[in-house]
Design an enzyme around this catalytic site. Structure first.
Site, mmCIF file in Angstrom:
data_model
loop_
_atom_site.group_PDB
_atom_site.id
_atom_site.type_symbol
_atom_site.label_atom_id
_atom_site.label_comp_id
_atom_site.label_asym_id
_atom_site.label_seq_id
_atom_site.Cartn_x
_atom_site.Cartn_y
_atom_site.Cartn_z
ATOM 1 N N PRO A 276 7.428 -1.854 4.689
ATOM 2 C CA PRO A 276 8.643 -1.253 5.055
ATOM 3 C C PRO A 276 9.459 -0.915 3.898
ATOM 4 C CG PRO A 276 8.589 -3.791 5.780
ATOM 5 C CD PRO A 276 7.462 -3.226 5.421
ATOM 6 N N ASN A 277 9.729 0.736 3.518
ATOM 7 C CA ASN A 277 10.832 1.153 2.991
ATOM 8 C C ASN A 277 9.910 2.004 1.915
ATOM 9 O OD1 ASN A 277 13.018 0.346 3.399
ATOM 10 N ND2 ASN A 277 12.598 -1.778 2.893
ATOM 11 N N ARG B 99 13.616 4.869 -4.864
ATOM 12 C CA ARG B 99 14.285 3.459 -4.825
ATOM 13 C C ARG B 99 13.871 2.143 -5.555
ATOM 14 N NH1 ARG B 99 10.564 -0.619 -1.291
ATOM 15 N NH2 ARG B 99 11.813 -2.557 -1.222
ATOM 16 N N TYR C 230 9.794 -0.597 -9.450
ATOM 17 C CA TYR C 230 8.977 0.287 -8.509
ATOM 18 C C TYR C 230 8.514 1.912 -9.387
ATOM 19 C CZ TYR C 230 10.193 -3.475 -5.293
ATOM 20 O OH TYR C 230 10.061 -4.137 -4.217
ATOM 21 N N ASN D 294 -0.208 -2.803 1.298
ATOM 22 C CA ASN D 294 1.637 -3.249 1.201
ATOM 23 C C ASN D 294 2.138 -3.531 1.604
ATOM 24 O OD1 ASN D 294 3.186 -4.000 -1.035
ATOM 25 N ND2 ASN D 294 3.386 -1.958 -2.226
ATOM 26 N N ALA E 41 8.254 -6.330 2.061
ATOM 27 C CA ALA E 41 8.656 -7.277 2.481
ATOM 28 C C ALA E 41 8.387 -7.777 3.667
ATOM 29 C CB ALA E 41 10.510 -7.122 3.351
ATOM 30 N N GLU F 216 -4.570 -7.719 -0.446
ATOM 31 C CA GLU F 216 -2.623 -7.475 -0.475
ATOM 32 C C GLU F 216 -2.505 -7.051 -1.786
ATOM 33 O OE1 GLU F 216 -0.302 -10.869 0.952
ATOM 34 O OE2 GLU F 216 0.541 -10.550 -0.678
ATOM 35 N N HIS G 217 0.173 -5.434 -4.444
ATOM 36 C CA HIS G 217 2.183 -5.572 -4.848
ATOM 37 C C HIS G 217 2.175 -4.998 -5.840
ATOM 38 C CE1 HIS G 217 3.191 -7.741 -1.638
ATOM 39 N NE2 HIS G 217 2.742 -8.411 -1.691
ATOM 40 N N ARG H 60 9.618 -12.460 -9.981
ATOM 41 C CA ARG H 60 10.978 -12.272 -8.902
ATOM 42 C C ARG H 60 11.393 -13.053 -8.821
ATOM 43 N NH1 ARG H 60 10.545 -6.729 -6.059
ATOM 44 N NH2 ARG H 60 12.976 -6.602 -5.943
HETATM 45 C C1 DQA Z 1 6.240 -4.922 -3.176
HETATM 46 C C2 DQA Z 1 7.175 -6.865 -3.180
HETATM 47 C C3 DQA Z 1 8.342 -6.746 -2.040
HETATM 48 O O1 DQA Z 1 8.476 -8.464 -2.540
HETATM 49 C C4 DQA Z 1 8.973 -6.386 -1.563
HETATM 50 O O2 DQA Z 1 9.918 -6.959 -0.265
HETATM 51 C C5 DQA Z 1 8.254 -4.536 -1.293
HETATM 52 C C6 DQA Z 1 7.643 -4.418 -2.680
HETATM 53 C C7 DQA Z 1 6.225 -4.307 -4.004
HETATM 54 O O3 DQA Z 1 5.447 -3.436 -3.883
HETATM 55 O O4 DQA Z 1 6.450 -5.019 -5.288
HETATM 56 O O5 DQA Z 1 9.352 -3.947 -0.147
HETATM 57 O O6 DQA Z 1 5.812 -5.059 -1.550
#
Ligand code: DQA
Length: 146
Positions: free
Chosen positions: A10-11, A18, A23, A75, A78, A99, A101, A108
């Protein structure tokens, strides 16, 4: 040709606009393009999937074996920190999953320090920006060529 599934949670469709300080400025389309340029010389095919919906992510993960994917680079965004359903899907299907990120989730907020997904993944790469995806893909390629 072996296939790897790239899943963006998501997002992540908002990358580039964003929270650029966290990011970066690279868009999702640009990330996918970079990944394709790594996959091509390695002789691996990629498919890309982005969703803001947990159930849709469960659907593609659980269909990954049937659809012939040798590995997943994901990835979970959230959902990393909340989703028992995605964890169970990875566990159920046993497609080797890495996984990734962009940010270092351990540097964080405290609620991001826990990944429910990482313990059932082959490994986790976090904190290298776009290179987390590249490193994740390279790890997946090595894994499936072993
Ligand atoms: C994320 C880290 C997550 O905590 C966050 O909710 C994201 C992006 C990252 O790629 O750093 O949406 O997965």
């Amino acid at each position: 040709m072996k296939k790897i599934l790239i899943i963006h949670g998501p997002n992540l469709h908002l990358l580039g606009e964003r929270e650029q300080d966290i990011y970066g400025k690279t868009t999702l389309a640009e990330i996918n393009k970079k990944l394709s340029s790594v996959a091509k010389p390695a002789g691996v095919a990629l498919e890309f999937f982005q969703s803001n919906h947990e159930g849709e992510m469960v659907d593609v993960i659980t269909a990954s074996k049937k659809n012939g994917f040798a590995a997943i680079v994901m990835n979970p965004a959230a959902y990393t920190h909340t989703s028992v359903a995605i964890r169970d899907a990875v566990m159920a299907v046993k497609t080797p999953t890495i996984e990734v990120h962009l940010s270092n989730i351990y540097a964080r907020e405290e609620f991001r320090h826990k990944s429910l997904i990482a313990p059932v993944c082959h490994g986790q790469i976090t904190g290298f920006g776009v290179n987390s995806y590249i490193l994740g893909l390279e790890a997946a390629i090595r894994l499936i060529k072993k």
